[in-house]
Enzyme design. Structure first.
Site, PDB file in Angstrom:
ATOM      1  N   ASN A   9       0.867  -1.178   0.000  1.00 10.93           N
ATOM      2  CA  ASN A   9       0.000   0.000   0.000  1.00 10.93           C
ATOM      3  C   ASN A   9       0.905   1.229   0.000  1.00 10.93           C
ATOM      4  O   ASN A   9       1.520   1.550   1.015  1.00 10.93           O
ATOM      5  CB  ASN A   9      -0.888  -0.035   1.258  1.00 10.93           C
ATOM      6  N   TRP A  10       0.968   1.874  -1.143  1.00  6.75           N
ATOM      7  CA  TRP A  10       1.904   3.004  -1.279  1.00  6.75           C
ATOM      8  C   TRP A  10       1.387   4.270  -0.601  1.00  6.75           C
ATOM      9  O   TRP A  10       2.106   5.253  -0.494  1.00  6.75           O
ATOM     10  CB  TRP A  10       2.175   3.289  -2.758  1.00  6.75           C
ATOM     11  N   LYS A  11       0.126   4.264  -0.200  1.00  8.71           N
ATOM     12  CA  LYS A  11      -0.486   5.441   0.439  1.00  8.71           C
ATOM     13  C   LYS A  11      -0.263   6.681  -0.442  1.00  8.71           C
ATOM     14  O   LYS A  11      -0.258   6.556  -1.652  1.00  8.71           O
ATOM     15  CB  LYS A  11       0.048   5.592   1.868  1.00  8.71           C
ATOM     16  N   HIS A  94      -9.245   0.931   5.124  1.00  8.14           N
ATOM     17  CA  HIS A  94      -7.961   1.181   5.781  1.00  8.14           C
ATOM     18  C   HIS A  94      -8.162   2.113   6.985  1.00  8.14           C
ATOM     19  O   HIS A  94      -8.982   3.035   6.925  1.00  8.14           O
ATOM     20  CB  HIS A  94      -6.958   1.789   4.793  1.00  8.14           C
ATOM     21  N   GLU A  96      -6.546   4.520   8.015  1.00  6.83           N
ATOM     22  CA  GLU A  96      -6.359   5.951   7.719  1.00  6.83           C
ATOM     23  C   GLU A  96      -7.620   6.535   7.077  1.00  6.83           C
ATOM     24  O   GLU A  96      -7.963   7.689   7.306  1.00  6.83           O
ATOM     25  CB  GLU A  96      -5.110   6.127   6.827  1.00  6.83           C
ATOM     26  N   GLU A 166      -5.080  -5.127  10.493  1.00  5.62           N
ATOM     27  CA  GLU A 166      -4.028  -4.140  10.732  1.00  5.62           C
ATOM     28  C   GLU A 166      -4.290  -3.441  12.067  1.00  5.62           C
ATOM     29  O   GLU A 166      -5.072  -2.475  12.119  1.00  5.62           O
ATOM     30  CB  GLU A 166      -4.012  -3.099   9.612  1.00  5.62           C
ATOM     31  N   GLY A 172       2.904   2.056  10.826  1.00  2.00           N
ATOM     32  CA  GLY A 172       3.846   3.161  10.668  1.00  2.00           C
ATOM     33  C   GLY A 172       4.561   3.531  11.963  1.00  2.00           C
ATOM     34  O   GLY A 172       5.211   4.565  12.054  1.00  2.00           O
ATOM     35  N   SER A 212       3.867  -2.415  10.214  1.00  3.49           N
ATOM     36  CA  SER A 212       5.321  -2.475  10.417  1.00  3.49           C
ATOM     37  C   SER A 212       5.945  -3.826  10.040  1.00  3.49           C
ATOM     38  O   SER A 212       6.865  -4.297  10.707  1.00  3.49           O
ATOM     39  CB  SER A 212       5.685  -2.095  11.853  1.00  3.49           C
ATOM     40  N   GLY A 233       3.126  -1.205   4.214  1.00  4.83           N
ATOM     41  CA  GLY A 233       3.158   0.229   3.949  1.00  4.83           C
ATOM     42  C   GLY A 233       4.575   0.663   3.604  1.00  4.83           C
ATOM     43  O   GLY A 233       5.056   0.475   2.488  1.00  4.83           O
ATOM     44  N   GLY A 234       5.264   1.245   4.587  1.00  4.89           N
ATOM     45  CA  GLY A 234       6.592   1.823   4.370  1.00  4.89           C
ATOM     46  C   GLY A 234       7.562   0.958   3.581  1.00  4.89           C
ATOM     47  O   GLY A 234       8.206   1.437   2.627  1.00  4.89           O
TER      48      GLY A 234
END
Ligand code: 13P
Length: 250
Positions: A9-11, A94, A96, A166, A172, A212, A233-234
């Site tokens: 997920n590149w956000k 998600h 977010e 999640e 993150g 993470s 993510g990251g």
């Protein structure tokens, strides 16, 4: 056996040229295991991403979509629009989107319904906040999230659903759920699906863990019986790191 999936997920990261360049790096990597690889670039770069990925094994997903078919919804993107550019998978729910864009269970139920009607695959995200876990409410929160958004569905559409647990406190933050905590929750999720539907269906659902996940911890988390992959993510923003995670299934 259930399908293994590693999704990135590149956000809200990577502009057009960065998207093309990361895809070129991803295409030069080797998938040595059996995981399906998915990336979710930002909406504006999906069209370019799909063409850059042509001929590769990597699938493309959207990070969000609107629940209505079309109309006066300024700034929104429909399921048909995603499909028209070759995107058949969408991430919904998600944390977010829930936290910053006030997406609640009822809205997510509507989005899921629309996506399924368009024969899209849904990666449905959910998970508890830190306060829920501290208060020992994590199982009931997760159960309610599943029930409110998904348990009105008949059995068949479930085969288009991938779940992504999640825990919000692990996203993150560099803090991961321990492999044991992930397994405990994933087993609970599968049991909850089995009680609403049946064991056979529950056993077919791919349940991803997100929060993470890094090259250093992926193998241990993915080794757990009910963890079928990850939503990253990251670490999905770097081709070497992402494929180190994909190859945790090698
Ligand atoms: P991180 O891997 O950066 O913690 O993000 C997880 C996530 O939110 C994937 O959807």
């Amino acid at each position: 056996m259930r399908k293994h999936i590693v999704a990135g997920n590149w956000k809200m990261n990577k502009d057009l040229s960065e998207t093309k360049s990361l895809i070129a790096d991803l295409k030069s990597q080797e998938n040595k295991g059996d995981a399906e690889v998915i990336i979710a670039p930002t909406t504006i770069n999906l069209h370019a991403a799909v063409s850059a990925l042509e001929g590769s094994e990597i699938h493309c997903a959207a990070q969000n979509m609107h629940q209505q078919e079309s109309g006066a919804y300024t700034g929104e993107i429909s399921a048909a629009m995603l499909k028209a550019v070759g995107v058949n998978t969408v991430i919904l729910g998600h944390s977010e989107r829930r936290a910053y864009f006030h997406e609640d269970d009822a809205l997510l139920a509507a989005k899921v319904k629309t996506a399924l009607a368009h024969k899209m695959r849904v990666i449905f995200c959910f998970g508890e906040e830190l306060e829920d876990r501290k208060a020992g409410n994590h199982f009931s929160v997760v159960e309610a999230q599943l029930k409110n958004a998904l348990f009105e569905l008949e059995s068949d559409p479930w085969l288009q659903i991938v779940l992504a647990y999640e825990p919000v406190w692990a996203i993150g933050t560099g803090e991961t759920a321990s492999p044991e905590q992930a397994q405990e929750m994933h087993a609970f999720i599968r049991k909850t699906i089995a009680s609403r539907y049946n064991q056979d269906l529950a056993d077919q659902i791919t349940i991803l863990y997100g929060g993470s996940v890094k090259p250093a911890n992926a193998k241990e988390i993915f080794s757990k019986a009910d963890v079928d992959g990850g939503l990253i993510g990251g670490a999905s923003l770097n081709a070497n790191d992402f494929y180190a995670i994909v190859n945790a299934f090698a």
